[in-house]
Design a protein around this motif. Structure first.
Motif, mmCIF file in Angstrom:
data_model
loop_
_atom_site.group_PDB
_atom_site.id
_atom_site.type_symbol
_atom_site.label_atom_id
_atom_site.label_comp_id
_atom_site.label_asym_id
_atom_site.label_seq_id
_atom_site.Cartn_x
_atom_site.Cartn_y
_atom_site.Cartn_z
ATOM 1 N N PRO A 1 -9.487 7.120 2.765
ATOM 2 C CA PRO A 1 -9.477 8.525 2.316
ATOM 3 C C PRO A 1 -8.583 8.787 1.110
ATOM 4 C CG PRO A 1 -8.075 8.275 4.244
ATOM 5 C CD PRO A 1 -8.746 6.942 4.038
ATOM 6 N N GLY A 2 -7.808 7.753 0.676
ATOM 7 C CA GLY A 2 -6.920 7.973 -0.469
ATOM 8 C C GLY A 2 -5.706 7.072 -0.507
ATOM 9 N N PHE A 3 -5.739 6.011 0.288
ATOM 10 C CA PHE A 3 -4.664 5.023 0.202
ATOM 11 C C PHE A 3 -4.828 4.225 -1.089
ATOM 12 C CE2 PHE A 3 -5.047 5.676 4.809
ATOM 13 C CZ PHE A 3 -3.720 5.887 5.148
ATOM 14 N N ILE A 4 -3.735 3.682 -1.584
ATOM 15 C CA ILE A 4 -3.771 2.851 -2.786
ATOM 16 C C ILE A 4 -3.201 1.485 -2.429
ATOM 17 C CG2 ILE A 4 -2.933 2.555 -5.141
ATOM 18 C CD1 ILE A 4 -2.651 5.623 -5.258
ATOM 19 N N ASN A 5 -4.016 0.449 -2.617
ATOM 20 C CA ASN A 5 -3.581 -0.921 -2.387
ATOM 21 C C ASN A 5 -3.117 -1.527 -3.714
ATOM 22 O OD1 ASN A 5 -4.204 -0.863 0.345
ATOM 23 N ND2 ASN A 5 -6.309 -1.530 0.003
ATOM 24 N N LEU A 6 -2.026 -2.270 -3.653
ATOM 25 C CA LEU A 6 -1.414 -2.823 -4.862
ATOM 26 C C LEU A 6 -1.190 -4.323 -4.718
ATOM 27 C CD1 LEU A 6 1.311 -0.054 -5.260
ATOM 28 C CD2 LEU A 6 -0.763 -0.265 -6.641
ATOM 29 N N THR A 7 -1.551 -5.059 -5.738
ATOM 30 C CA THR A 7 -1.251 -6.485 -5.811
ATOM 31 C C THR A 7 -0.294 -6.700 -6.973
ATOM 32 O OG1 THR A 7 -3.436 -7.058 -4.928
ATOM 33 C CG2 THR A 7 -2.222 -8.802 -6.083
ATOM 34 N N ILE A 8 0.813 -7.378 -6.688
ATOM 35 C CA ILE A 8 1.865 -7.551 -7.687
ATOM 36 C C ILE A 8 1.558 -8.762 -8.566
ATOM 37 C CG2 ILE A 8 4.361 -7.795 -8.018
ATOM 38 C CD1 ILE A 8 3.397 -5.247 -6.567
ATOM 39 N N ALA A 9 1.848 -8.644 -9.842
ATOM 40 C CA ALA A 9 1.671 -9.759 -10.773
ATOM 41 C C ALA A 9 2.635 -10.890 -10.406
ATOM 42 C CB ALA A 9 1.921 -9.293 -12.199
ATOM 43 N N THR A 10 2.154 -12.120 -10.602
ATOM 44 C CA THR A 10 2.962 -13.287 -10.232
ATOM 45 C C THR A 10 4.318 -13.271 -10.916
ATOM 46 O OG1 THR A 10 0.949 -14.579 -9.957
ATOM 47 C CG2 THR A 10 2.998 -15.800 -10.163
ATOM 48 N N GLU A 11 4.352 -12.960 -12.203
ATOM 49 C CA GLU A 11 5.618 -12.941 -12.931
ATOM 50 C C GLU A 11 6.592 -11.930 -12.341
ATOM 51 O OE1 GLU A 11 2.662 -12.789 -14.167
ATOM 52 O OE2 GLU A 11 2.395 -14.233 -15.793
ATOM 53 N N ALA A 12 6.068 -10.793 -11.903
ATOM 54 C CA ALA A 12 6.928 -9.748 -11.343
ATOM 55 C C ALA A 12 7.530 -10.179 -10.016
ATOM 56 C CB ALA A 12 6.131 -8.461 -11.164
ATOM 57 N N GLN A 13 6.787 -11.014 -9.261
ATOM 58 C CA GLN A 13 7.322 -11.482 -7.988
ATOM 59 C C GLN A 13 8.540 -12.385 -8.193
ATOM 60 O OE1 GLN A 13 4.085 -11.550 -4.576
ATOM 61 N NE2 GLN A 13 3.676 -13.142 -6.066
ATOM 62 N N GLY A 14 8.614 -13.002 -9.355
ATOM 63 C CA GLY A 14 9.767 -13.849 -9.633
ATOM 64 C C GLY A 14 11.067 -13.090 -9.611
ATOM 65 N N ALA A 15 11.014 -11.788 -9.898
ATOM 66 C CA ALA A 15 12.239 -10.980 -9.874
ATOM 67 C C ALA A 15 12.842 -10.933 -8.476
ATOM 68 C CB ALA A 15 11.939 -9.568 -10.372
ATOM 69 N N ILE A 16 11.979 -11.023 -7.457
ATOM 70 C CA ILE A 16 12.482 -11.040 -6.082
ATOM 71 C C ILE A 16 13.304 -12.298 -5.845
ATOM 72 C CG2 ILE A 16 11.791 -11.188 -3.657
ATOM 73 C CD1 ILE A 16 9.357 -9.494 -4.335
ATOM 74 N N VAL A 17 12.796 -13.433 -6.308
ATOM 75 C CA VAL A 17 13.522 -14.692 -6.153
ATOM 76 C C VAL A 17 14.866 -14.605 -6.869
ATOM 77 C CG1 VAL A 17 13.450 -17.180 -6.510
ATOM 78 C CG2 VAL A 17 11.339 -15.948 -5.987
ATOM 79 N N GLU A 18 14.849 -14.072 -8.085
ATOM 80 C CA GLU A 18 16.100 -13.939 -8.840
ATOM 81 C C GLU A 18 17.096 -13.043 -8.113
ATOM 82 O OE1 GLU A 18 17.159 -15.373 -11.555
ATOM 83 O OE2 GLU A 18 15.338 -16.538 -11.927
ATOM 84 N N ASP A 19 16.623 -11.928 -7.579
ATOM 85 C CA ASP A 19 17.521 -11.019 -6.852
ATOM 86 C C ASP A 19 18.114 -11.701 -5.622
ATOM 87 O OD1 ASP A 19 17.147 -8.979 -8.638
ATOM 88 O OD2 ASP A 19 15.664 -7.899 -7.429
ATOM 89 N N ALA A 20 17.277 -12.444 -4.903
ATOM 90 C CA ALA A 20 17.732 -13.094 -3.674
ATOM 91 C C ALA A 20 18.788 -14.160 -3.945
ATOM 92 C CB ALA A 20 16.552 -13.701 -2.931
ATOM 93 N N LEU A 21 18.802 -14.693 -5.139
ATOM 94 C CA LEU A 21 19.786 -15.711 -5.506
ATOM 95 C C LEU A 21 21.131 -15.117 -5.901
ATOM 96 C CD1 LEU A 21 17.423 -18.059 -7.518
ATOM 97 C CD2 LEU A 21 18.627 -18.673 -5.412
ATOM 98 N N ALA B 1 0.850 -1.185 0.000
ATOM 99 C CA ALA B 1 0.000 0.000 0.000
ATOM 100 C C ALA B 1 0.884 1.233 0.000
ATOM 101 C CB ALA B 1 -0.921 0.001 1.222
ATOM 102 N N THR B 2 0.363 2.325 -0.558
ATOM 103 C CA THR B 2 1.089 3.597 -0.554
ATOM 104 C C THR B 2 0.134 4.730 -0.208
ATOM 105 O OG1 THR B 2 2.435 5.142 -1.847
ATOM 106 C CG2 THR B 2 0.759 3.899 -3.047
ATOM 107 N N ASN B 3 0.655 5.728 0.476
ATOM 108 C CA ASN B 3 -0.147 6.903 0.866
ATOM 109 C C ASN B 3 0.236 8.132 0.050
ATOM 110 O OD1 ASN B 3 2.371 7.479 1.877
ATOM 111 N ND2 ASN B 3 1.669 8.103 3.912
ATOM 112 N N ILE B 4 0.849 7.919 -1.124
ATOM 113 C CA ILE B 4 1.371 9.039 -1.904
ATOM 114 C C ILE B 4 0.284 10.033 -2.294
ATOM 115 C CG2 ILE B 4 1.211 7.743 -4.064
ATOM 116 C CD1 ILE B 4 3.829 10.418 -3.088
#
Length: 544
Positions: free
Chosen positions: A86-106, A46-49
């Motif tokens: 009042p104006g928060f934005i909730n975000l759900t990440i695409a499954t493919e994009a989450q794979g980048a986290i795994v790649e970075d962690a490796l 979530a972001t409060n921007i």
């Protein structure tokens, strides 16, 4: 997609949105905050921007949030975006994009950063009086200070670990008198030091120098040296080593104390009153002026502190961090005042204050050391629970608060024991990777298959690691890494034990791409456990 990458994506989208609508792009902050929501049903982040910007650009928060949601939903990395409250934005990440986290962690260096690149940091900690074994307060600083040094280095800092030996002053005189009394078989002086360690050192002094009792200076030199050696050894055995051992006495013997005092007199920062010389420390934020030269002409303790600060800065350190005990709270203002009085930047000095440590066994406080006689020592704790458990227990709580160390809990070989919980999670990942290799299962990279809620939770927790390390460095709070590892262990254990998230095939079951990519996820998790435990100076066992 890591939280940092997501924050950059959101900031880019906001900048474009403001420009397209003719709104003030200068209002956009340098960094956009994205955080994990407390309720996972609200999304991954979530972001409060929109709330931050709305007033500055003259738009209602929900309207601005709605425009931004439209822009973000067109991004391939975002599976879903919606406005909340009042104006928060909730975000759900695409499954493919989450794979980048795994790649970075490796990748090697995951969790490291460069925000402290080029900054020379002097980190002084423990610095216990060389009159006895290290007590629990010193043990806490030994663990926390060493972990902080590792974390600062991980974020690019050039760290020198320094131990300040207080080998000048009355406490050393009392220690020497105690050694002489023990050597003569007499009781310790009323203001002296007791415990079997004093007798042991006294006996060793006489073994090395049979005629030492006729020369107190020999007792001092040999006895204090032996105590130094024992402190260094016990710290090394605890996994804490120093780059510099600095002797307070060298400041007085070399004339550097007099040089610092002369400089302060010359610039008007010292004044004479009642036969003593005082530092105008109230001019620089201290609650009272401090005596630097006593009325008998001898330097007060702060005189050595001032000369020591001059010495550190003269060695080229940009930042001098002092880690001190709970009874040193006044040092925050006085050391900063000393820096300012010397014409230096007070922000080049940081003082961290640690609170008390208490040992508990069977619900009762443990008060007596077998060796020191009066206080519990670091070696007592290590003998009771081992180095890993002792270090982890000292690090996992904020130093701002006192902590009770439950010996019975730390001896348990189950998930109630936090260090066991984390180390066991690492051992389980290692076991699965070994079993996978035995079965001929190779890690895969089809991250689109990782759609289970527990897989996503584990991936997002892995993605938090760099931000946690950066925060621990910025706030000087190593306990954040320990608590993070416990969260990661929880996420991993839930993933690993769920029937729908089985990593390896059973029996004659065929290996599928899903097995392979889950094995890749386990490999990434293992690397983060090892990196996090390494930052704490705690081992990452492969078998338990």
């Amino acid at each position: 997609m890591t939280p940092e990458a997501l924050a950059d994506l959101v900031r880019t989208a906001v900048a474009q949105l403001l420009a397209d609508r003719g709104l003030d792009t200068a209002a956009l902050p340098e960094q956009v905050t994205v955080e994990r929501p407390r309720n996972p049903e609200h999304g991954d982040y979530a972001t409060n921007i929109a709330l931050q910007l709305a007033k500055k650009v003259g738009v209602a928060p929900r309207d601005l949030a709605g425009w931004l949601v439209e822009a973000l939903q067109s991004q391939k990395a975002i599976a879903k975006a919606d406005v909340a409250g009042p104006g928060f934005i909730n975000l759900t990440i695409a499954t493919e994009a989450q794979g980048a986290i795994v790649e970075d962690a490796l990748k090697d260096g995951y969790g490291t950063g460069g925000e402290l690149q080029g900054k020379k940091i002097n980190l002084e900690f423990v610095s216990a009086n060389p009159t006895g074994p290290i007590h629990l307060g010193g043990a806490r600083w030994a663990a926390v200070g060493d972990a902080l040094g590792r974390i600062l280095q991980a974020r690019g800092g050039e760290v020198t670990r320094e131990y300040y030996f207080n080998d000048a002053g009355a406490q050393i005189d009392r220690f020497v008198r105690s050694l002489i009394a023990a050597a003569k078989g007499e009781p310790a002086p009323e203001d002296g030091y007791a415990g079997t360690y004093v007798s042991d050192i006294a006996a060793e002094v006489l073994r090395r120098e049979p005629g030492a009792l006729s020369d107190p200076e020999t007792v001092r030199k040999v006895g204090v040296g032996l105590m130094f050696d024992e402190i260094k050894r016990s710290l090394h055995d605890f996994g804490t080593d120093f780059d510099v051992f600095f002797h307070e006495d060298s400041l007085h013997q070399s004339g550097r104390v007099e040089e610092a005092i002369t400089k302060l007199k010359a610039n008007g920062s010292l004044y004479e009153k009642d036969g003593a010389w005082w530092l105008r420390s109230t001019d620089f934020g201290d609650d009272k002026d401090r005596v630097v030269i006593k009325s008998d002409g001898n330097p007060a303790y702060i005189a050595g502190d001032i000369a020591y600060l001059v010495d550190k800065r003269g060695r080229g350190f940009d930042l001098c961090i002092y880690m001190l005990g709970a009874d040193h709270h006044g040092y925050i203002a006085r050391l900063k005042a000393a820096a300012a009085a010397l014409g230096d930047d007070p922000d080049s000095v940081e003082v961290l204050i640690g609170q008390m440590v208490n040992l508990v066994s069977n619900g009762q406080p443990v008060r007596m050391s077998k060796r020191a006689g009066t206080v519990i020592t670091m070696e007592d704790l290590v003998d009771a629970v081992g180095v890993d458990a002792a270090r982890y227990a000292m690090i996992r709580s904020s130093v701002d608060s006192s902590v009770d160390i439950d010996l019975d809990l730390l001896r348990k070989q189950n998930n109630e024991n936090p260090v066991y919980y984390v180390q066991y999670a690492h051992a389980r990942t290692s076991s699965i990777l070994r079993n996978g290799a035995d079965l001929g299962v190779t890690p895969g990279e089809d991250y689109s298959l990782l759609t289970h809620e527990l897989e996503g939770k584990l991936i997002r927790t892995i993605g938090e690691f760099p931000r946690v390390v950066a925060s621990a460095a910025e706030l000087r709070e190593p306990h954040r890494v320990a608590r993070y590892l416990e969260d990661l262990a929880g996420a991993y254990h839930r993933f690993q034990t769920h029937d729908e998230c089985r990593v390896l095939p059973r029996g004659d079951e065929e290996t599928t791409p899903l097995h392979q990519v889950r094995l890749q996820l386990v490999s990434a998790t293992r690397r983060v456990f090892a990196a996090g435990l390494g930052l704490l100076g705690v081992t990452a066992p492969e078998r338990m």
